[in-house]
Motif scaffolding. Structure first.
Motif, PDB file in Angstrom:
ATOM      1  N   THR A 132    -127.148 -43.170  53.168  1.00 18.17           N
ATOM      2  CA  THR A 132    -126.530 -42.958  54.481  1.00 18.17           C
ATOM      3  C   THR A 132    -125.191 -43.662  54.575  1.00 18.17           C
ATOM      4  OG1 THR A 132    -127.681 -44.893  55.379  1.00 18.17           O
ATOM      5  CG2 THR A 132    -128.775 -42.738  55.608  1.00 18.17           C
TER       6      THR A 132
ATOM      7  N   MET B  75    -123.293 -39.619  57.520  1.00 20.31           N
ATOM      8  CA  MET B  75    -123.083 -40.448  56.337  1.00 20.31           C
ATOM      9  C   MET B  75    -121.717 -41.133  56.459  1.00 20.31           C
ATOM     10  SD  MET B  75    -122.948 -39.349  52.334  1.00 20.31           S
ATOM     11  CE  MET B  75    -122.727 -40.576  51.069  1.00 20.31           C
TER      12      MET B  75
ATOM     13  N   PRO C 136    -120.617 -35.137  56.649  1.00 22.57           N
ATOM     14  CA  PRO C 136    -121.827 -34.471  57.148  1.00 22.57           C
ATOM     15  C   PRO C 136    -123.082 -35.003  56.458  1.00 22.57           C
ATOM     16  CG  PRO C 136    -120.086 -32.868  56.765  1.00 22.57           C
ATOM     17  CD  PRO C 136    -119.604 -34.169  56.194  1.00 22.57           C
ATOM     18  N   ASP C 137    -124.150 -35.187  57.213  1.00 19.59           N
ATOM     19  CA  ASP C 137    -125.365 -35.791  56.662  1.00 19.59           C
ATOM     20  C   ASP C 137    -126.060 -34.914  55.632  1.00 19.59           C
ATOM     21  OD1 ASP C 137    -125.011 -38.043  58.144  1.00 19.59           O
ATOM     22  OD2 ASP C 137    -126.288 -37.387  59.810  1.00 19.59           O
ATOM     23  N   ASP C 138    -125.759 -33.617  55.638  1.00 18.51           N
ATOM     24  CA  ASP C 138    -126.434 -32.724  54.700  1.00 18.51           C
ATOM     25  C   ASP C 138    -125.563 -32.393  53.490  1.00 18.51           C
ATOM     26  OD1 ASP C 138    -124.527 -31.303  56.018  1.00 18.51           O
ATOM     27  OD2 ASP C 138    -125.785 -29.520  56.377  1.00 18.51           O
ATOM     28  N   GLN C 139    -124.507 -33.181  53.304  1.00 15.00           N
ATOM     29  CA  GLN C 139    -123.521 -32.799  52.282  1.00 15.00           C
ATOM     30  C   GLN C 139    -123.825 -33.450  50.931  1.00 15.00           C
ATOM     31  OE1 GLN C 139    -119.129 -33.585  52.765  1.00 15.00           O
ATOM     32  NE2 GLN C 139    -119.242 -31.482  53.520  1.00 15.00           N
ATOM     33  N   LEU C 140    -123.552 -32.686  49.904  1.00 14.38           N
ATOM     34  CA  LEU C 140    -123.639 -33.163  48.523  1.00 14.38           C
ATOM     35  C   LEU C 140    -122.347 -32.747  47.834  1.00 14.38           C
ATOM     36  CD1 LEU C 140    -125.405 -34.272  46.099  1.00 14.38           C
ATOM     37  CD2 LEU C 140    -126.060 -31.896  45.691  1.00 14.38           C
TER      38      LEU C 140
ATOM     39  N   ASP D 209    -124.247 -38.172  47.940  1.00 11.07           N
ATOM     40  CA  ASP D 209    -125.473 -37.417  48.183  1.00 11.07           C
ATOM     41  C   ASP D 209    -126.101 -37.967  49.455  1.00 11.07           C
ATOM     42  OD1 ASP D 209    -127.880 -36.156  48.245  1.00 11.07           O
ATOM     43  OD2 ASP D 209    -128.552 -36.793  46.256  1.00 11.07           O
ATOM     44  N   ALA D 210    -125.930 -37.268  50.550  1.00 10.02           N
ATOM     45  CA  ALA D 210    -126.437 -37.741  51.842  1.00 10.02           C
ATOM     46  C   ALA D 210    -127.956 -37.796  51.881  1.00 10.02           C
ATOM     47  CB  ALA D 210    -125.906 -36.840  52.964  1.00 10.02           C
ATOM     48  N   GLN D 211    -128.628 -37.105  50.959  1.00  5.21           N
ATOM     49  CA  GLN D 211    -130.083 -37.181  50.918  1.00  5.21           C
ATOM     50  C   GLN D 211    -130.551 -38.537  50.394  1.00  5.21           C
ATOM     51  OE1 GLN D 211    -131.925 -34.631  52.183  1.00  5.21           O
ATOM     52  NE2 GLN D 211    -129.927 -33.747  52.690  1.00  5.21           N
ATOM     53  N   ARG D 212    -129.726 -39.185  49.567  1.00  7.40           N
ATOM     54  CA  ARG D 212    -130.114 -40.471  48.984  1.00  7.40           C
ATOM     55  C   ARG D 212    -129.551 -41.643  49.769  1.00  7.40           C
ATOM     56  NH1 ARG D 212    -128.697 -41.878  43.502  1.00  7.40           N
ATOM     57  NH2 ARG D 212    -130.454 -43.316  43.737  1.00  7.40           N
TER      58      ARG D 212
END
Length: 910
Positions: A92, A1, A53-57, A87-90
């Motif tokens: 990038t 991200m 990190p891509d999985d970070q919130l 929110d890396a889930q939403r």
């Protein structure tokens, strides 16, 4: 991200921008490890990217800092830390499109508690629009805008269909969950095109835009990137209606009069004054200091600027009925009888009032003790305020036990606060001595916070007052004497209030020691004030630049000097004056021909008793009356022994004080062979009898010392001491900057967003006789007077020639005869003139507003003055002659004030 910072900012050679924040890549708030930005000179844009990190919130905080390598300056942008949730889930990629937040901007003061907690309070936050999956380019419209009426919202309207396609009915309403920041996430339908937009003021009841901001359209540039969040952190809303301005009323709490009081104003009475303020269109209620001043249990304690604790509240403001009903019938009847007697008086009869208060507080304490000590609300209050509350309770108990607040006279084991824990232990057999004060402070705190909350709910700011000094015999001096110079006295140099200066007899501050812990005492003091107030007047703000320090042997203020200062060395004086003679310059200059002018026919008698002459005719005071404090002691004893001749003794004492003041240089108390020119030395007989070359050179020395030598030095002092106090809370800060004001003071106050004070009769411009409210800067308060002055009506009758000039040149009645008294129509003109000022606030003593109504104002104008600074033994006993219930019922007067406020534009939010 990817997280990208962007900031448009034009710099000069040697300057660069960094981002400092909570993430390791931002230095974790260590400026030396902050993230450096890159500069694109074509666009004037600073930018840089970091990876997350891509999985970070999570959420991060950050700020921009301008580093100036030319002088080593490190300039943090103004305002609270910026925050952004990710929110890396939403997404990038997050692009932060920020703007630099400069200090010293008028809009910054709209972010203070006066606006965010009172004037523009948000009762129920607007819920944000539901977020949708990030399938395209999402723009977070984020605007910092505190100046939005409580019933209105911020919306965004623009060219993209997602922004309403310029259809006002389809505007996107922003959430105020993070007020004063407004926010909405919008997925643009045409992200590949430039979108124009503007913010507006939205009326949710009418569902329409009331005001669309002025200026050019804002722009969102094309960005077709998928799963990208662009945060448009926009600068201020662009109002087309000019600056916000408001009006307020000033009255000490002790001066409030209501039917439920006990001979003095009480905290619940503030609600009645708020009611009247709301009906009158006024948005602020200003009071004098409210801290406990009970040191002697006499009239002396009526002085509100000599608190025995800078944290504790004064018991006189406690409303007994709000605690509980007295169960003893005889006590209830006695209380009602006393209420009737004390409320019938036209002044605050301090000693009987306080005797009554203490009597019934003690009865209520015993009656409610068990319930009170078990109350979880009290236990939480005690735990939260323990650091000052326990020492205060112990100090107050010991003051009463030993019949003095002078702790140096207490038994040795109590002269330091080592036994506070023992004295305040609930299992102690003498706990009631301190428990009484826990009880009183708990209920005072509760009643004041209820009154302030009532004001906030009605959109009214309550403005408090911070005294510059502390009382010599106080809890603060008892517990932390290292913070003060106890051997010195603080005061003020001569001014319009007092020709011999003011000696407040407070110790001066040990600023070097205070700096060692980051000014913790000041921050705690400000935090306690912020518990009650959303705006604050700092009394004698000049004391943060330099204080008038008076030696302990002086009674008057003329032999003081500014501290800190840059005194002249003996060598420098010799060079500039051409000579140096300690006896001629620093020892009181007394010659026989001076004595008849001071003591008239008693000159020989006074000489024989108090003076000796040498063979050259130089006269000295005898050893036992060399200082003013010695003289004071001699005449206090004579007055006590022979009170029938008090006036005569005071006259003799004043004459001897005058002789002590006859010096031209004051020795510095820290360094030998360094000297301060005596303030107003040109008014001394000593100066008048110098030869012409010496008097000319000494005057040049004097002017250089007081008006040139210290400007940069005092500016630096203010910039070191004031910021920790200014930024300790979010209160709106106003400084009382009257008197002998260094040129550097206005610039420092402006840089720190501190409002100045403009009193018409005390103009800051020495070239004009009267200030004009129309000339006041925006970040200021205009007022026709203060508690230290006569009211407008009283002043009108003091000097007919001066009044005539004011009538013609300031009010504009050229060639007309001024009325002998300040008629209601004259008072109305003065009020209107102040209301039409560009200043942020126009605040009026209530007496000056009542002057507009012949049926409501007090018959005796001279009885309206609260304080007489020239009189050190003045008792503070002023009380409003009307019940607040009557004031609220005076509809025609209230309507008149309301109309004046409305006509001036001070009633509108926009």
């Amino acid at each position: 991200m990817i997280l990208r910072f962007t900031l448009p900012f034009r710099t000069v050679w040697g300057q660069r921008l960094v981002v400092c924040g909570s993430l390791p890549s931002l230095g974790q708030w260590n400026l030396d490890q902050a993230l450096s930005l890159h500069y694109n000179s074509d666009y004037g844009l600073w930018s840089q990217e970091i990876s997350l990190p891509d999985d970070q919130l999570g959420q991060m905080a950050y700020k921009y800092v301008l580093l100036d390598e030319r002088d080593g300056g490190k300039h943090w942008e103004w305002g609270p830390n910026r925050t952004v949730s990710y929110d890396a889930q939403r997404f990038t990629r997050i692009v932060l499109e920020d703007f630099w937040r400069p200090a010293a901007q008028p809009e910054n003061e709209l972010h203070t508690a006066a606006f965010t907690k009172a004037l523009m309070r948000r009762a129920a936050p607007t819920q944000p629009a539901p977020t949708h999956p990030a399938t395209g380019s999402v723009v977070r419209f984020q605007l910092s805008a505190p100046r939005v009426d409580s019933n209105h919202q911020i919306c965004v309207l623009g060219s993209d269909p997602a922004l309403g396609a310029w259809d006002a009915q389809q505007a996107v309403v922003l959430s105020d969950t993070e007020y004063p920041t407004w926010c909405a996430d919008v997925t643009l339908q045409n992200p590949e095109q430039t979108a124009q937009y503007k913010y507006g003021i939205w009326d949710p009841q009418e569902r329409k835009i009331l005001h669309l901001e002025a200026g050019e359209d804002r722009l969102v540039y094309p960005s077709p990137d998928q799963r990208t969040l662009r945060v448009k952190a926009d600068d201020n809303f662009r109002y087309s209606t000019g600056n916000w301005r408001g009006a307020g009323v000033a009255l000490p709490v002790f001066a409030l009069r209501s039917r439920r009081g006990l001979g003095v104003g009480e905290f619940p009475d503030l609600k009645l004054l708020v009611d009247w303020a709301v009906a009158s269109g006024l948005k602020l209620v200003q009071v004098l200091p409210i801290n406990d001043t009970v040191a002697t249990h006499t009239w002396v304690d009526s002085y509100p600027y000599a608190a025995i604790s800078v944290f504790a509240l004064h018991p006189q403001y406690l409303n007994l009925d709000a605690i509980a009903e007295l169960q003893d019938r005889a006590a209830r009847e006695e209380l009602e009888q006393l209420r009737e007697e004390l409320n019938a008086k036209d002044f605050v009869d301090y000693e009987p009032v306080m005797n009554a208060k203490w009597k019934f507080i003690r009865l209520l304490y015993q009656q409610e003790k068990a319930r009170f000590l078990a109350d979880p609300e009290f236990q939480a209050f005690r735990a939260e305020q323990e650091s000052w509350l326990a020492p205060y309770a112990a100090f107050s108990a010991l003051r009463d036990r030993f019949q003095t607040a002078d702790f140096s006279q207490w038994p040795e084991e109590f002269q330091t606060p080592e036994r506070v824990a023992e004295l305040t232990d609930e299992t102690s057999p003498n706990f009631d001595e301190t428990g009484l004060h826990f009880f009183t402070q708990f209920h005072l705190d509760k009643q004041l916070r209820e009154a302030v909350d009532y004001a906030r709910q009605h959109g009214v700011v309550v403005k408090g007052d911070l005294p510059i000094g502390i009382y010599r015999h106080s809890v603060d001096a008892w517990t932390q004497p290292e913070l003060y110079h106890m051997h010195q006295q603080a005061g003020a140099p001569p001014d319009d209030f007092s020709l011999t200066g003011q000696n407040w007899r407070f110790p001066t501050y040990n600023w070097e020691r205070m700096a060692e812990d980051g000014y913790a005492w000041w921050k705690q003091r400000m935090g306690t004030l912020a518990r009650y107030f959303d705006a604050l007047r700092i009394d004698h703000i000049l004391g943060f630049f330099r204080i008038w320090e008076i030696p302990g042997h002086s009674v008057e203020g003329l032999l003081g000097h500014f501290s800190p200062a840059l005194p002249f060395s003996q060598h420098e004086i010799e060079q500039r004056l051409g000579w140096f003679d300690y006896g001629r310059l620093c020892v009181p200059y007394i010659r026989w021909h001076m004595l008849p002018g001071i003591f008239h026919g008693q000159a020989q008698q006074v000489f024989d008793e108090f003076m000796v002459a040498d063979e050259y005719g130089a006269i000295q005071l005898k050893e036992h009356v060399r200082t003013q404090r010695q003289i004071e002691q001699v005449f206090e004893e004579r007055i006590a022994a022979d009170p029938s001749n008090t006036d005569h003794y005071k006259w003799l004492r004043t004459g001897l004080y005058k002789l002590v003041n006859e010096v031209l240089l004051v020795p510095d108390d820290q360094r030998a062979d360094f000297y301060h020119p005596r303030i107003t030395l040109h008014l001394t007989q000593s100066f008048r009898e110098l030869d012409e070359p010496s008097s000319h050179r000494l005057r040049e020395l004097y002017v250089d010392f007081f008006y040139r030598r210290h400007e940069e030095f005092w500016r630096e002092q203010g910039m070191v001491k004031l910021p920790p106090v200014r930024y300790a809370t979010d209160m709106l800060i106003c400084g009382e900057d009257l008197g002998m004001v260094p040129e550097s003071v206005p610039g420092v106050m402006k840089a720190l967003g501190i409002l100045g004070l403009n009193i018409q009769r005390m103009p800051s411009d020495p070239n004009v006789e009267f200030g004009h409210p129309g000339s006041a800067p925006y970040l200021s308060v205009v007022s026709p007077g203060s508690h230290d002055m006569s009211t407008v009506r009283g002043w009108w009758e003091e000097d007919r020639e001066k009044t005539q000039r004011f009538f013609e040149h300031t009010l504009g009645h050229y060639g007309q005869q001024a009325p002998p008294h300040c008629e209601p129509w004259v008072a109305r003109e003065i009020t209107a003139q102040h209301l039409n000022s560009p200043a942020m606030w126009a605040i009026f003593p209530l007496q000056d507003l009542l002057a507009m109504d012949s049926g409501l104002r007090r018959s005796d104008a001279q009885a309206e003055q609260i304080n007489v600074p020239a009189n050190p033994t003045h008792f503070w006993k002023y009380r409003l002659h009307l019940n607040l219930e009557e004031l609220n019922a005076a509809q025609s007067f209230t309507q008149e004030v309301n109309q004046l406020v409305e006509h001036s534009g001070r009633a509108q939010t926009y």
